[in-house]
Design a protein around this motif. Structure first.
Motif, short mmCIF file in Angstrom:
data_model
loop_
_atom_site.label_atom_id
_atom_site.label_comp_id
_atom_site.label_asym_id
_atom_site.label_seq_id
_atom_site.Cartn_x
_atom_site.Cartn_y
_atom_site.Cartn_z
N LYS A 218 -12.21 3.61 6.11
CA LYS A 218 -11.64 4.80 5.48
C LYS A 218 -10.11 4.78 5.54
O LYS A 218 -9.46 5.66 5.01
CB LYS A 218 -12.16 6.05 6.18
N LEU A 219 -9.56 3.81 6.23
CA LEU A 219 -8.11 3.77 6.39
C LEU A 219 -7.48 2.63 5.62
O LEU A 219 -6.26 2.48 5.62
CB LEU A 219 -7.76 3.63 7.88
N LEU B 131 -4.38 3.02 3.33
CA LEU B 131 -3.12 3.54 3.84
C LEU B 131 -2.18 2.41 4.27
O LEU B 131 -2.63 1.37 4.71
CB LEU B 131 -3.40 4.47 5.02
N LYS C 295 0.83 -1.21 0.00
CA LYS C 295 0.00 0.00 0.00
C LYS C 295 0.86 1.26 0.00
O LYS C 295 0.42 2.32 -0.46
CB LYS C 295 -0.93 0.00 1.21
N SER D 216 -9.81 17.61 14.53
CA SER D 216 -10.37 18.29 13.36
C SER D 216 -11.80 17.84 13.12
O SER D 216 -12.67 18.65 12.79
CB SER D 216 -9.56 17.99 12.10
N LEU D 217 -12.04 16.53 13.26
CA LEU D 217 -13.38 16.01 13.00
C LEU D 217 -14.36 16.59 14.01
O LEU D 217 -15.47 16.97 13.65
CB LEU D 217 -13.38 14.49 13.07
N LEU E 289 -6.42 14.38 13.76
CA LEU E 289 -7.59 14.02 12.95
C LEU E 289 -8.85 14.06 13.78
O LEU E 289 -9.87 14.64 13.38
CB LEU E 289 -7.36 12.61 12.39
N PRO F 79 -23.08 11.52 12.16
CA PRO F 79 -22.40 12.41 13.09
C PRO F 79 -23.06 13.78 13.10
O PRO F 79 -23.39 14.31 12.06
CB PRO F 79 -20.99 12.49 12.52
N ARG G 194 -15.91 14.77 7.04
CA ARG G 194 -16.00 15.98 7.84
C ARG G 194 -14.64 16.63 8.05
O ARG G 194 -14.42 17.34 9.02
CB ARG G 194 -16.73 15.71 9.14
N LEU G 195 -13.74 16.36 7.10
CA LEU G 195 -12.51 17.15 7.02
C LEU G 195 -12.66 18.04 5.79
O LEU G 195 -13.37 17.69 4.85
CB LEU G 195 -11.30 16.25 6.85
N THR H 297 -0.85 12.36 14.34
CA THR H 297 -1.77 12.63 13.23
C THR H 297 -3.18 12.20 13.59
O THR H 297 -4.15 12.89 13.27
CB THR H 297 -1.30 11.89 11.97
N PHE H 298 -3.31 11.06 14.25
CA PHE H 298 -4.66 10.60 14.62
C PHE H 298 -5.31 11.51 15.65
O PHE H 298 -6.51 11.78 15.57
CB PHE H 298 -4.62 9.15 15.12
N LEU I 275 2.42 9.04 13.77
CA LEU I 275 1.13 8.43 13.49
C LEU I 275 0.13 8.78 14.58
O LEU I 275 -1.01 9.21 14.32
CB LEU I 275 1.30 6.92 13.41
N GLU J 232 -16.22 9.15 13.42
CA GLU J 232 -15.68 8.78 12.11
C GLU J 232 -14.35 8.06 12.21
O GLU J 232 -14.02 7.26 11.34
CB GLU J 232 -15.53 10.02 11.23
N THR J 233 -13.58 8.34 13.27
CA THR J 233 -12.29 7.66 13.34
C THR J 233 -12.48 6.18 13.63
O THR J 233 -11.57 5.40 13.49
CB THR J 233 -11.39 8.26 14.43
N ARG K 97 -14.74 6.16 0.01
CA ARG K 97 -14.96 6.50 1.41
C ARG K 97 -13.82 7.37 1.89
O ARG K 97 -12.66 7.03 1.76
CB ARG K 97 -14.96 5.23 2.26
N ASP L 278 -14.31 4.34 11.90
CA ASP L 278 -14.61 3.68 10.65
C ASP L 278 -13.33 3.31 9.92
O ASP L 278 -12.79 4.07 9.13
CB ASP L 278 -15.46 4.62 9.79
N LEU M 237 -0.26 10.37 7.38
CA LEU M 237 -0.48 8.95 7.66
C LEU M 237 0.36 8.07 6.74
O LEU M 237 0.63 6.93 7.03
CB LEU M 237 -1.96 8.59 7.50
N ARG M 238 0.77 8.64 5.61
CA ARG M 238 1.64 7.88 4.71
C ARG M 238 3.11 8.10 5.03
O ARG M 238 3.98 7.63 4.32
CB ARG M 238 1.34 8.26 3.26
N ARG N 251 -14.08 19.42 15.60
CA ARG N 251 -14.25 20.84 15.33
C ARG N 251 -15.13 21.06 14.10
O ARG N 251 -16.06 21.86 14.12
CB ARG N 251 -12.87 21.46 15.11
N ASN N 252 -14.85 20.29 13.04
CA ASN N 252 -15.63 20.49 11.81
C ASN N 252 -17.07 20.06 11.98
O ASN N 252 -17.96 20.60 11.33
CB ASN N 252 -15.00 19.72 10.66
N PHE O 144 -12.81 10.70 4.91
CA PHE O 144 -13.26 11.40 6.10
C PHE O 144 -14.02 12.64 5.63
O PHE O 144 -13.41 13.63 5.25
CB PHE O 144 -12.08 11.76 7.00
N LEU P 17 -15.88 21.48 3.63
CA LEU P 17 -15.85 20.08 4.07
C LEU P 17 -16.11 19.17 2.87
O LEU P 17 -16.90 19.50 1.98
CB LEU P 17 -16.90 19.82 5.14
#
Ligand SMILES: Nc1ncnc2c1ncn2[C@@H]1O[C@H](COP(=O)(O)OP(=O)(O)OP(=O)(O)O)[C@@H](O)[C@H]1O
Ligand SMILES: [Mg+2]
Lengths: 259, 540
Positions: B98-99, B102, A80, B22-23, B19, B460, A95-96, B15-16, B12, B92-93, A91, B95, A108-109, B25-26, A93, A136
């Motif tokens: 969505k990852l 990566l 990956k 941010s989620l 994330l 959400p 709400r970013l 970042t989480f 990592l 959302e985190t 899919r 889920d 993350l990468r 807040r948004n 995020f 968003l």
């Protein structure tokens, strides 16, 4: 010459069943590196299922997939890191904001923060998303979502890029931009594999195609070879997967009749 | 090309955390109503936490303090494990789908997801309770040091449990075992609720000493053991304290391992919940025949079509199926378990009826973005009324016999046949009232039910709407039944028990009437608010 020898993707005996139905029924394929590859087939042929299994998103029932010589299902994380994916369902995020999504994905990468921000700015600019970078993602239109997904897939400069229907819902101007970006990217030796049903697009863009129908490969090879005698890829495609000329019609006589 | 770098663990985690922030807040950024709901819940939680903290600190010095803190820890862990499955909430985190793209290896991914789940109101609240528990029981420096570890372990265990259970359930629900698992989850939550019930009853007596027998067992159940370690260290039993901490740590490790395994499986499997595994073409044909047979029994036209669609969704959509099965099971189990504990009452039948009746509270949300197809076919209040009525009829097909069953079972368990007709009549009226209010809440408070994530029942940011609608609706439904309640009380006190049977037809008639009035009231509002409803239900 190394790149000509090791295929970008090698698929062996790939199978996937959903209940009784085999969505992918034994695919063997070697995809050459450094080219623009088109994966075509009618609806339900198994394109999405195949791409998902190749990119580590869906576990195959059996079979092997290698990308750049690395087995996808032995060490998914390592593979990956080398590939970029624009999946079908897309899919993300939601709400970013667009920019936050890229910043998060890049980090993350494992890219350094300032490098991520620099690349994100350029990608947003090129893809004409700079104006909505603080919106968003959930408020994006279909085409904008495709573009931000593409930006996220390109961010880490992958060796192979897999795109499921990348041009669906994208306006002609953006489509032209995306083509330019992708052409430049393949010119550097990278590989792009994308699925589509738009034959004119595949014909003008791809140098190598694979035709999939009912979960099997019907034909594959350089564009000219697959096209063969037929005047266009469209005709070759219809004769390969069996066009149903005349099948429509007689049962729909009420359509457009007296109201 | 050289092997590309994978992200380092610290970056990592950072970042989480970023994330998640941010989620959060948004999520607030999208609407001011949401902001108000969020701030209100923040203030309320803070107040509640402060009260609990003061209460726990006041316990310091009480020799039985640990008899409270240990069961409290276990209760919190149970709550974290099961409550998120059944109540609105969306993170959302959580889920992981969505990852999947990566390059993250399972272990760092689990660590990063844990970090993200540490941020939020819930974890802060739980941490405050654990800190309070430590303050209440820690005597001496060693105990305080152990307390720091104990509280941290207990919090991590709660969060890990929450995520592990949700992931494992998602995995089962998207597999062939979905149906059975839905049943099992219903049972687990029902039994869990009973434990809470039991604990509350004991606490109300305010004699902490009476909790000692419970605490004696629970101190071997993490995270109870992590908090008992604090007490043990204070009393000088360092060996015991170390053992209890080690037990908690071992269980945490086991839970994390289980979670990581389910996560790895969930991330690479297709949603197979709609594939019937052994349905060969022949079976599929038979199922279609069955549908046709049912269609033959239902009325023609819109009514029959809508009812058939509702019933088909019930049997085919894993989410709807799950909700129904748990409601049916809980409705029967809660009265039964209460009776077994000696708190039995025939009046628990109201609970079962309410749980079931609330299913229609967000009836358009169940359609999701497909609601546009319904929207296309509604051009007048008349159409809207027909649509609402058909949906109510489909639910009534199950709700009315079920209510009757629950009333009879409750009467049999509690051997209270005298009140049976009255309760039956009131239940029937309540079903009608719930249908009436359901029509209005569906119009006024529609919200999206996310398709992905087996247990996310509210998109959400729409939690406030969902809860508000349900609470208001339940209160109004109860109020709508007042005339009948008054009649029942009057008959009861007048000693006219022979006339109580009259309440059954009266209740049924009243229920029908009120449901009819409620649907009539809501229909023009549905017709007038179609685009708003569509916007609200297709956010998933
Ligand atoms: N999760 C699933 N459950 C059941 N069947 C599935 C699932 N995913 C795909 N299928 C089936 O597998 C077959 C191949 O589907 P796939 O999505 O790969 O086709 P596709 O070539 O991408 O089609 P399209 O061009 O329409 O995107 C279809 O018949 C589809 O019904
Ligand atoms: Mg597809």
């Amino acid at each position: 010459m190394g790149q000509d020898v090791i295929p970008a993707v090698r698929i062996e005996g790939l199978w996937k069943r959903f209940g009784e139905q085999a969505a992918v029924a034994g695919i063997d394929l070697e995809i050459p590196a450094g080219q623009f590859i088109g994966l075509v087939g009618p609806n339900g042929a198994g394109k999405t299922t195949t791409l998902s299994m190749v990119t580590g998103l869906l576990r195959p029932d059996s079979g092997r997939v290698e990308i750049g010589g690395h087995d996808v299902w032995q060490d998914p994380a390592a593979v990956k890191a080398r590939i970029g994916v624009l999946p079908e369902g897309l899919r993300m995020f939601e709400r970013l904001s667009g920019r936050e999504l890229l910043a998060c994905t890049g980090r993350l990468r494992g890219l350094p923060g300032d490098e991520v921000d620099k690349r994100a700015t350029q990608l947003l600019d090129v893809l004409d998303l700079a104006g909505s970078q603080h919106k968003l993602v959930i408020d994006y239109s279909t085409g904008m979502r495709k573009k931000i997904g593409l930006a996220a897939a390109l961010l880490h400069n992958p060796e192979v890029l897999f795109l499921d229907e990348p041009f669906e819902g994208v306006d002609p101007v953006s489509a032209q931009t995306i083509r330019k970006v992708l052409e430049r990217y393949t010119a550097s030796g990278a590989t792009v594999v994308f699925s589509s049903h738009v034959m004119e697009l595949v014909e003008s863009l791809c140098s190598w195609v694979a035709v999939l129908a009912a979960g099997r490969i019907r034909a594959h090879g350089p564009l000219a070879e697959v096209r063969g005698e037929a005047p266009t890829l469209q005709d070759a495609f219809l004769s390969l997967v069996g066009g149903r000329a005349g099948a429509e019609g007689e049962n729909l006589d009420w359509l457009g009749g007296a109201r | 090309m050289s092997a590309p770098a994978l992200p380092s663990l610290p970056s990592l985690l950072g970042t989480f955390a970023h994330l998640k922030l941010s989620l959060l807040r948004n999520g607030l950024r999208q609407s001011s109503g949401r902001k108000a709901v969020y701030i209100t819940s923040l203030v309320l939680t803070a107040l509640f936490a402060a009260l609990e903290l003061i209460g726990l600190i006041a316990l310091r010095g009480n020799e039985h303090a640990a008899a409270l803190t240990v069961p409290l820890a276990v209760l919190l862990a149970l709550g974290w494990a099961f409550v998120p499955l059944f109540f609105p909430g969306g993170d959302e985190t959580l889920d992981a789908s969505k990852l999947v793209m990566l390059p993250l290896r399972p272990t760092p991914l689990v660590a990063a997801l844990m970090t993200a789940s540490l941020i939020g109101i819930g974890p802060a609240f739980t941490l405050i309770l654990f800190v309070g528990s430590v303050i209440a029981t820690a005597h001496g420096v060693a105990a305080a040091v152990i307390g720091v570890f104990g509280a941290a372990l207990a919090l991590l265990l709660c969060l890990a449990l929450a995520r592990a259970v949700a992931t494992a359930n998602a995995r089962l629900l998207t597999s062939r075992k979905g149906r059975e698992m839905a049943l099992l989850s219903g049972l687990i939550i029902a039994v869990g609720l009973q434990f809470v019930n039991l604990g509350m009853a004991k606490l109300n007596t305010l004699h902490l000493a009476r909790l000692e027998p419970l605490a004696d067992i629970l101190r071997w159940v993490p995270p109870g053991s992590a908090l008992d370690a604090v007490r043990a260290a204070g009393e000088g039993s360092y060996g015991l304290a170390a053992g209890e901490l080690a037990l908690s740590a071992a269980v945490l490790a086991a839970v994390l391992w289980w979670w990581q395994r389910s996560l790895a499986a969930v991330m690479v499997s297709a949603d197979a919940s709609t594939v019937s595994p052994d349905a060969s073409r022949k079976d599929a044909g038979r199922a279609a025949d069955k549908g046709a047979g049912l269609a033959g029994l239902l009325p023609a036209g819109r009514t029959g079509a809508v009812m058939l669609r509702s019933l088909r969704y019930l049997s085919r959509d894993p989410k709807t199926r799950m909700a129904w099965v748990s409601a049916l099971v809980i409705g029967l189990i809660v009265p039964a378990v209460n009776a077994a504990q000696g708190n039995g009452s025939i009046y628990f039948a109201f609970f079962a009826t309410t749980v079931l009746g609330m299913h229609n509270y967000n009836q358009f949300g169940q359609d999701g973005s497909a609601f546009w197809m319904v929207l296309q076919t509604i051009s007048s209040p008349r159409d809207a009324y027909a649509e609402l009525r058909s949906r109510a009829l489909a639910v009534a097909l199950i709700a009315v016999p079920y209510t009757t069953l629950v009333v009879i079972v409750s009467a049999a368990i509690t051997d209270n046949w005298r009140d049976m007709p009255m309760v039956w009549g009131l239940c029937l009226a309540l079903v009608g009232a719930l249908f009436a209010t359901a029509a209005t809440t569906s119009v006024r408070f529609p919200y999206s039910i996310p398709q992905e994530g087996a247990f996310k029942n509210v998109a959400p940011g729409q939690n406030g709407i969902a809860w508000g609608g349900m609470l208001l609706g339940a209160l109004v439904s109860a109020a709508l039944c007042t005339p009948l309640i008054v009649a029942a009380v009057w008959l009861h006190s007048a000693g006219a028990t022979g006339l109580l049977w009259a309440l059954v037809p009266a209740g049924a008639g009243y229920g029908l009437l009120i449901a009819w009035a409620g649907l009539r009231f809501a229909a023009p509002r549905v017709a007038g608010r179609l685009p708003e409803i569509l916007a609200a239900v297709s956010k998933g």
